[in-house]
Design an enzyme around this catalytic site. Structure first.
Site, short mmCIF file in Angstrom:
data_model
loop_
_atom_site.label_atom_id
_atom_site.label_comp_id
_atom_site.label_asym_id
_atom_site.label_seq_id
_atom_site.Cartn_x
_atom_site.Cartn_y
_atom_site.Cartn_z
N GLY A 129 1.38 -56.95 -4.34
CA GLY A 129 2.54 -56.12 -3.86
C GLY A 129 1.96 -54.66 -3.60
N LYS A 130 2.98 -53.93 -2.77
CA LYS A 130 2.44 -52.39 -2.48
C LYS A 130 3.57 -51.90 -1.60
CE LYS A 130 -0.86 -49.60 -3.16
NZ LYS A 130 -1.80 -49.61 -4.49
#
Length: 420
Positions: A108-109
């Site tokens: 994720g980011k």
């Protein structure tokens, strides 16, 4: 439509790396498509009240690339150039990184398009709290666990923890990592990424039969990662002869005193005025002769324009995506640079974030020595796996690292099947 939504040069670069690896692995098209594209692309508007009294609307993003192997894990950055495509690329790289390291996470980011250097502490707090509240339906210890990244820090994570915990009605330490230690953060987390970079760089020196006591290093970037990478390298006996940050670059063949430079930076806000080293053009610094080159700043700094001029023996990629595919082709053809690819080299941060998450679940704190010892063991294991796979298949290190990570995700996708 998908390509237009993620129209960003960094995402195109990550996608090109994936396509090359998928071709090498011979992934079937159905698995390939499911592995490549993010599961969730979130965009939110964030209205905040500035100190001036006016209201300003910023845009924030979160990309959850895959949830097949566990909750997604990845940083939150505050940077003016942040957009959905960049965040999607970073989430993709994080996915392969977690799989390569054997961590039970997807990638994720997150990010907000802003310049934190121009914002007051109160404005940053308002921004963080509003962003967190917008993300509440999509985050949690078993869903999405954020961590500090460019422009954010432990204090930002503390604000996020407070918003989530207030909503839950009790303290939920596992919702973020990189927290202050007295909020059940982990010892060693701040230094983890840079420590891991330096640890693998010294292992590469051994593979190249180079003596650390006679080795030199150049570090691009003097933020959290670059500082701790340089500091740990110097503790291993390696001489730091070049350092740069956004204010300029320094070069001194006899070695730079890191403690003195850090004091100077803290007191003046820049490194270019440091008196005990020569200033140098930042681009020229990258091609000076050294044993270890550590790009620890931004993406796409090693390109087709300077790859042929590199004079390092080891390229330790502390940043995400510092080397373009065109530069990769040149470096592979040269065959005289030992590459430690980014998804391996900078995996120390997410690995210690995993340790922090585990400690939060157990409600048990480990010492810094325990944390860094466990980190070194996991980094060494992944390093040896990548090198062995590269030798066995006769392929470059980046392709080997990506293959191990992507294959792990692909196998889980196949085992779980496709929900109709």
């Amino acid at each position: 439509m998908r390509e237009e939504l993620l129209n960003n040069p960094v995402f195109h670069m990550a996608a090109e790396q994936f396509d090359r690896t998928a071709d090498f692995l011979g992934l079937s098209n159905d698995v390939r498509e499911r592995c490549k594209w993010p599961k969730r692309l979130l965009t939110v508007s964030i209205p905040i009240k500035l100190d001036s009294g006016e209201t300003h609307v910023l845009f924030g993003y979160r990309v959850q690339h895959q949830l097949s192997r566990g909750p997604v894990k990845g940083g939150l950055r505050f940077h003016p150039n942040t957009d959905l495509g960049e965040v999607a690329a970073l989430a993709m790289w994080m996915n392969w990184k977690c799989a390569l390291m054997g961590l039970p996470f997807g990638g994720g980011k997150g990010g907000v398009a802003c310049d934190p250097r121009t914002m007051s502490v109160k404005e940053l707090e308002n921004l963080t709290r509003r962003y967190t509240s917008e993300m509440l339906p999509f985050i949690g210890p078993e869903t999405d666990v954020m961590a500090p990244d460019m422009g954010t820090n432990a204090q930002v994570m503390a604000w996020m923890l407070d918003v989530y915990s207030a909503h839950a009605g009790h303290l939920v330490p596992g919702v973020v990592t990189g927290k202050p230690v007295n909020l059940q953060g982990s010892e060693g987390r701040e230094a983890a990424t840079g420590h891991g970079v330096a640890f693998l760089a010294t292992r590469a020196l051994s593979k190249c039969q180079l003596d650390p006591d006679k080795a030199t290093a150049i570090v691009q970037g003097f933020g959290n990662v670059g500082y701790y990478a340089a500091l740990t390298l110097s503790r291993f006996g390696i001489k730091i002869i070049g350092i740069s940050d956004v204010t300029g670059a320094l070069y001194h063949p006899e070695g730079i005193d890191l403690a003195a430079l850090k004091r100077h930076l803290d007191s003046t806000g820049d490194i270019k005025s440091y008196p005990d080293a020569d200033t140098i053009d930042p681009d020229a610094m990258l091609v000076q002769e050294c044993d270890i080159l550590v790009p620890a700043a931004v993406d796409r700094v090693i390109t087709e324009h300077n790859a042929a001029d590199l004079k390092c023996k080891i390229l330790a990629e502390a940043a995400n995506g510092p080397t373009t595919p065109e530069a990769d082709a040149i470096i592979e053809k040269r065959d005289d640079i030992f590459l430690i690819p980014d998804i391996l080299c900078n995996a120390g941060g997410v690995t210690v974030s995993y340790f922090e998450w585990v400690q939060n679940i157990q409600r048990f704190q480990w010492s810094e020595q325990e944390v860094l010892s466990k980190l070194d063991t996991m980094m060494a294991k992944a390093f040896d796996r990548v090198l062995a796979f590269a030798r066995y298949k006769k392929i470059p290190h980046r392709l080997a690292a990506l293959s191990l990570g992507i294959q792990e995700v692909a196998e889980v996708k196949q085992q779980r099947g496709l929900f109709p």
